[in-house]
Motif scaffolding. Structure first.
Motif, mmCIF file in Angstrom:
data_model
loop_
_atom_site.group_PDB
_atom_site.id
_atom_site.type_symbol
_atom_site.label_atom_id
_atom_site.label_comp_id
_atom_site.label_asym_id
_atom_site.label_seq_id
_atom_site.Cartn_x
_atom_site.Cartn_y
_atom_site.Cartn_z
ATOM 1 N N GLY A 1 73.874 67.263 19.961
ATOM 2 C CA GLY A 1 73.907 65.959 19.568
ATOM 3 C C GLY A 1 75.086 65.357 20.229
ATOM 4 O O GLY A 1 76.086 65.786 20.778
ATOM 5 N N PRO A 2 75.253 63.979 20.025
ATOM 6 C CA PRO A 2 76.238 63.196 20.393
ATOM 7 C C PRO A 2 77.706 63.584 19.968
ATOM 8 O O PRO A 2 78.654 63.376 20.902
ATOM 9 C CB PRO A 2 75.998 61.770 19.793
ATOM 10 N N VAL A 3 77.746 64.082 18.806
ATOM 11 C CA VAL A 3 79.232 64.419 18.233
ATOM 12 C C VAL A 3 79.426 65.470 18.994
ATOM 13 O O VAL A 3 80.640 65.933 19.435
ATOM 14 C CB VAL A 3 78.954 64.580 16.837
ATOM 15 N N LYS A 4 78.564 66.721 19.245
ATOM 16 C CA LYS A 4 78.895 67.911 19.967
ATOM 17 C C LYS A 4 79.499 67.637 21.345
ATOM 18 O O LYS A 4 80.376 68.125 21.760
ATOM 19 C CB LYS A 4 77.868 68.747 19.852
ATOM 20 N N LYS A 5 78.663 66.516 22.022
ATOM 21 C CA LYS A 5 78.710 66.391 23.287
ATOM 22 C C LYS A 5 80.026 65.466 23.592
ATOM 23 O O LYS A 5 81.073 66.011 24.378
ATOM 24 C CB LYS A 5 77.631 65.283 23.907
ATOM 25 N N GLN A 6 80.548 64.662 22.623
ATOM 26 C CA GLN A 6 81.760 64.126 22.692
ATOM 27 C C GLN A 6 82.908 65.040 22.641
ATOM 28 O O GLN A 6 84.033 64.908 23.306
ATOM 29 C CB GLN A 6 81.820 62.792 21.566
ATOM 30 N N ALA A 7 82.796 65.906 21.408
ATOM 31 C CA ALA A 7 83.928 66.924 21.316
ATOM 32 C C ALA A 7 84.247 67.631 22.524
ATOM 33 O O ALA A 7 85.196 67.901 23.013
ATOM 34 C CB ALA A 7 83.517 67.929 20.018
ATOM 35 N N ASP A 8 83.109 68.243 23.289
ATOM 36 C CA ASP A 8 83.184 68.908 24.230
ATOM 37 C C ASP A 8 83.733 68.144 25.517
ATOM 38 O O ASP A 8 84.748 68.615 26.360
ATOM 39 C CB ASP A 8 81.733 69.421 25.005
ATOM 40 N N GLN A 9 83.544 66.820 25.806
ATOM 41 C CA GLN A 9 84.201 65.891 26.641
ATOM 42 C C GLN A 9 85.729 65.742 26.309
ATOM 43 O O GLN A 9 86.435 65.897 27.212
ATOM 44 C CB GLN A 9 83.512 64.621 26.497
ATOM 45 N N MET A 10 86.145 65.709 25.069
ATOM 46 C CA MET A 10 87.333 65.739 24.699
ATOM 47 C C MET A 10 88.049 66.942 24.899
ATOM 48 O O MET A 10 89.305 66.779 25.382
ATOM 49 C CB MET A 10 87.622 65.355 22.985
ATOM 50 N N MET A 11 87.678 67.967 24.761
ATOM 51 C CA MET A 11 88.324 69.181 25.018
ATOM 52 C C MET A 11 88.376 69.398 26.548
ATOM 53 O O MET A 11 89.381 70.053 27.038
ATOM 54 C CB MET A 11 87.375 70.463 24.455
ATOM 55 N N SER A 12 87.565 68.972 27.409
ATOM 56 C CA SER A 12 87.617 68.792 28.894
ATOM 57 C C SER A 12 89.068 68.257 29.095
ATOM 58 O O SER A 12 89.672 68.403 30.098
ATOM 59 C CB SER A 12 86.426 68.180 29.536
ATOM 60 N N LEU A 13 89.102 67.083 28.603
ATOM 61 C CA LEU A 13 90.353 66.247 28.736
ATOM 62 C C LEU A 13 91.692 66.900 28.195
ATOM 63 O O LEU A 13 92.673 67.159 29.250
ATOM 64 C CB LEU A 13 90.254 65.008 28.209
ATOM 65 N N PHE A 14 91.764 67.343 26.939
ATOM 66 C CA PHE A 14 92.966 68.060 26.734
ATOM 67 C C PHE A 14 93.152 69.306 27.281
ATOM 68 O O PHE A 14 94.349 69.750 27.310
ATOM 69 C CB PHE A 14 92.496 68.398 25.020
ATOM 70 N N ARG A 15 92.230 70.108 27.922
ATOM 71 C CA ARG A 15 92.450 71.295 28.591
ATOM 72 C C ARG A 15 92.749 71.093 30.099
ATOM 73 O O ARG A 15 92.743 72.260 30.934
ATOM 74 C CB ARG A 15 91.432 72.363 28.375
ATOM 75 N N SER A 16 92.656 70.003 30.461
ATOM 76 C CA SER A 16 92.932 69.565 32.048
ATOM 77 C C SER A 16 94.185 69.326 32.406
ATOM 78 O O SER A 16 95.203 68.718 31.383
ATOM 79 C CB SER A 16 91.730 68.623 32.297
ATOM 80 N N PRO A 17 94.626 69.294 33.747
ATOM 81 C CA PRO A 17 95.817 68.819 34.278
ATOM 82 C C PRO A 17 96.179 67.283 33.966
ATOM 83 O O PRO A 17 97.156 66.617 34.021
ATOM 84 C CB PRO A 17 95.701 69.060 35.626
ATOM 85 N N ARG A 18 95.119 66.469 33.353
ATOM 86 C CA ARG A 18 95.242 65.137 32.718
ATOM 87 C C ARG A 18 96.057 65.065 31.587
ATOM 88 O O ARG A 18 96.443 63.741 31.191
ATOM 89 C CB ARG A 18 93.800 64.367 32.913
ATOM 90 N N THR A 19 96.389 66.084 31.060
ATOM 91 C CA THR A 19 96.997 66.331 29.597
ATOM 92 C C THR A 19 98.246 66.934 29.836
ATOM 93 O O THR A 19 98.053 67.857 30.451
ATOM 94 C CB THR A 19 96.009 66.530 28.546
ATOM 95 N N ALA A 20 99.038 66.491 29.192
ATOM 96 C CA ALA A 20 100.554 67.303 29.214
ATOM 97 C C ALA A 20 101.015 67.443 27.598
ATOM 98 O O ALA A 20 101.448 66.324 27.135
ATOM 99 C CB ALA A 20 101.603 66.882 30.290
ATOM 100 N N VAL A 21 101.260 68.433 27.113
ATOM 101 C CA VAL A 21 101.852 68.686 25.778
ATOM 102 C C VAL A 21 103.203 68.970 25.945
ATOM 103 O O VAL A 21 103.512 69.953 26.200
ATOM 104 C CB VAL A 21 100.831 69.695 24.849
ATOM 105 N N HIS A 22 104.153 68.040 25.498
ATOM 106 C CA HIS A 22 105.521 68.010 25.456
ATOM 107 C C HIS A 22 106.190 68.434 24.056
ATOM 108 O O HIS A 22 105.421 67.867 23.194
ATOM 109 C CB HIS A 22 106.229 66.791 25.983
#
Length: 332
Positions: A178-199
């Motif tokens: 469903g949409p909640v699971k889909k959005q969570a997967d999209q968020m994790m795609s961002l958080f685990r990509s080079p578009r994110t940096a955790v300082h």
């Protein structure tokens, strides 16, 4: 100087409590808001720390322009701020993805929002990170909203950061499809990509440095991209190494110190000279401990920036000074 994270649009700032992570997040936002760029600074812990640092009214759940970024040859950009409230984030989520405008307001009156954010495990963090994700990925669902070149998140402390960003694990027990699971997967795609940096922010003390090392290892285990380490509140290097060694050994030349005091118009009594020698030894011991921890930080194999102590406290002028230091060391 070129940034080590050229593709990053989301900069997550974490650190052990008391290390000044909120100050560093604010300074990083100011540093990034140059070249005419638009930056959003977000906080999620409900402390209104951004408002206090920038000396503005308490932030509503709305993106508010609070400062002009660092100036350069291409002109400054702007820093906007957002205090993300989980209840407001849930209502916005329902309105955007389920078109529950008035119905969402009715849910709030019946206490469903409070139930969802306090009883259902992980929902609160999912809502908070979901709003950050939306700010990074503005689309047609949010017409007329500001598109940001970068988003800086003043995140929870190091011990919670992997759980906070691990929305897929938090949602797994709530929704398989469903949409909640889909959005969570999209968020994790961002958080685990080079578009994110955790300082990670630390000070040169054993416990914060060890927590930083453990935090980096934890982030890497979860596939989350480690950015850099900001060493905050560094003592000034205004005493020579030779004098530090003499102070540490208790062999400072008190007669020479007395002559310098006389030259400055101060009468050098024995009590004063003994007190100064004791203070010098304490300072030398502190510096030796800091140097040992600096070597540990250097072995973490990530970019490192150092920021000096702010004897006058944190105000907007001090934030601009820290921002210039971060940019000068390649963090923006």
């Amino acid at each position: 100087m070129t940034s080590p994270w050229p593709r990053a649009r989301l900069h997550v700032v974490t650190g052990k409590g008391g290390t000044g992570k909120s100050t560093v997040a604010a300074a990083l936002a100011l540093a990034l808001a140059s070249h005419g760029k638009q930056v959003l600074l977000c906080e999620v812990e409900g402390r209104q720390g951004i408002a206090r640092m920038f000396d503005v009214d308490p932030l509503p759940y709305a993106e508010t322009r609070i400062a002009t970024g660092l100036r350069d040859e291409r002109g400054p950009g702007s820093v906007h701020a957002l205090n993300i409230d989980p209840e407001a984030a849930l209502l916005e989520y329902l309105a955007m993805y389920y078109r529950l405008g008035r119905a969402g307001k009715a849910l709030e009156k019946f206490g469903v929002v409070e139930f969802a954010t306090t009883i259902a495990p992980g929902v609160r963090d999912v809502l908070l990170t979901g709003k950050v994700y939306e700010a990074v990925h503005r689309n047609a669902r949010n017409r007329g909203a500001t598109e940001y070149d970068a988003v800086v998140l003043d995140a929870p402390p190091t011990g919670r950061i992997s759980q906070f960003l691990g929305v897929s694990d938090e949602v797994a027990g709530l929704a398989k499809v469903g949409p909640v699971k889909k959005q969570a997967d999209q968020m994790m795609s961002l958080f685990r990509s080079p578009r994110t940096a955790v300082h990670l922010v630390t000070v040169l003390e054993e416990m914060p440095v060890q927590e930083t090392a453990d935090g980096i290892a934890e982030l890497r285990r979860h596939g989350l991209p480690v950015g850099g380490v900001v060493v905050n509140q560094v003592r000034p290097h205004d005493v020579s190494d030779d004098d530090l060694a003499l102070a540490l050994a208790g062999r400072l030349d008190k007669e020479a110190l007395g002559r310098e005091l006389e030259h400055a118009g101060v009468r050098p009594t024995k009590v004063l000279l003994d007190g100064l020698a004791s203070e010098a030894r304490d300072h030398a011991e502190r510096r030796a401990l800091e140097d040992a921890q600096r070597e540990v930080v250097a072995d973490l194999d990530v970019p490192v920036a150092e920021l000096g102590r702010l004897p006058g406290g944190v105000d907007l002028g001090a934030l601009y000074e820290l921002a210039a230091d971060l940019r000068g060391q390649g963090f923006a």
